[in-house]
Scaffold this active site. Structure first.
Site, mmCIF file in Angstrom:
data_model
loop_
_atom_site.group_PDB
_atom_site.id
_atom_site.type_symbol
_atom_site.label_atom_id
_atom_site.label_comp_id
_atom_site.label_asym_id
_atom_site.label_seq_id
_atom_site.Cartn_x
_atom_site.Cartn_y
_atom_site.Cartn_z
ATOM 1 N N SER A 129 26.391 60.156 44.140
ATOM 2 C CA SER A 129 27.687 59.621 44.558
ATOM 3 C C SER A 129 28.758 60.096 43.591
ATOM 4 O O SER A 129 28.494 60.247 42.390
ATOM 5 C CB SER A 129 27.663 58.088 44.572
ATOM 6 O OG SER A 129 28.962 57.572 44.824
ATOM 7 N N TYR A 142 26.286 50.262 40.423
ATOM 8 C CA TYR A 142 26.105 51.386 41.360
ATOM 9 C C TYR A 142 26.416 52.709 40.667
ATOM 10 O O TYR A 142 25.645 53.674 40.767
ATOM 11 C CB TYR A 142 27.012 51.193 42.576
ATOM 12 C CG TYR A 142 26.848 52.261 43.639
ATOM 13 C CD1 TYR A 142 25.719 52.263 44.461
ATOM 14 C CD2 TYR A 142 27.812 53.242 43.824
ATOM 15 C CE1 TYR A 142 25.565 53.234 45.445
ATOM 16 C CE2 TYR A 142 27.666 54.214 44.802
ATOM 17 C CZ TYR A 142 26.537 54.208 45.614
ATOM 18 O OH TYR A 142 26.381 55.175 46.582
#
Length: 267
Positions: A129, A142
């Site tokens: 990501s 995250y």
């Protein structure tokens, strides 16, 4: 001979889009789902897999190799989102996120490397990501799990290169998928010191996903990488400003970049 592709988390979102695109291009595609019997609309076969369970991973990889005799491309796509003030996220939810986003992909790579080494060829694509390049407020866990996978990929890539195996990272930005629905949200606690800033940031994050790019962009990018003789170490896919934020982090002083992020999230 058509290449055999295994995609973890291939029943929805980005994984499904990638699988459908590659299937239409003539690849032999296997996706995975924790409950494949519940998925009735997949145009490629789904194999049972829970990336948090090592035996499940071993069984899945063995089934694909038994059916196809080889394994050419593995796409570590299964992942889960998590949001919240780090102080307020339950530790068990932090562990679960790392089990899914980091330890799961590591175990998948461990399971497929012997077959690829025997073939003297193979490509592993880890879906990370853009958030993994920076610590984002209320997305710190995250960011950390995806950032750790980026570094693992860099290291493992050098360890296996002499076996003819290639590994790369693909970091997407925000795409219009159902990830927000499946993400763990720490609750916005009434009276908490984080109630207002976290509540506002949560709305901002969800709006970014809802207005995100078409997942087919990821599918096309993955297809192009598979066709490449020498994949790069890192790829970023998404809106220009999301990709440019990585460049800014490299060139701006830390405090300036931090201020820019805080202004963006209105903190």
């Amino acid at each position: 001979m058509s290449k055999v592709v295994l995609i973890t988390g291939g029943s929805s979102g980005i994984g499904k889009s990638i699988g459908e695109f590659l299937h239409q291009k003539g690849f032999v595609v296997y996706g995975t789902s924790r409950n494949p019997e519940k998925i009735t609309n997949s145009i490629f076969p789904l194999v049972a897999l829970d990336v948090r369970n090592k035996q499940s991973i071993v069984n899945c990889v063995a089934e694909v190799i038994q059916k196809s005799g080889r394994l050419d491309v593995v796409i570590n796509n299964a992942g889960v989102g998590i949001t919240g003030p780090i102080e307020e996220i339950p530790t068990e939810e932090i562990r679960n996120n790392f089990e899914t986003n980091l330890f799961g992909p590591i175990e998948v790579m461990k399971a497929v490397l012997p077959q690829m080494r025997e073939q003297k060829s193979g490509l592993i694509i880890n879906i990370t990501s853009i958030a993994g390049y920076m610590g984002l407020p209320y997305r710190g866990i995250y960011s950390a799990s995806k950032g750790a996978l980026e570094l693992i990929t860099e290291a493992l890539r050098m360890e296996v290169k002499s076996f003819g195996i290639q590994i790369t990272n693909v970091a997407p930005g925000d795409f219009a998928t159902n990830i927000a629905a499946g993400r763990y949200h720490a609750p916005v606690v009434k009276g908490s010191a984080y109630e207002v800033p976290y509540g506002n940031t949560l709305k901002e994050m969800d709006s970014h996903v809802d207005s995100g790019s078409n997942p087919n962009e990821m599918a096309e990018a993955i297809f192009a990488i598979i066709q490449t003789d020498k994949p790069k170490i890192h790829y970023t896919i998404g809106a220009f400003m999301q990709k440019f934020s990585i460049v800014l982090k490299r060139i701006l002083p830390d405090t300036v970049y931090e201020k820019m992020l805080m202004n963006h999230y209105k903190l």
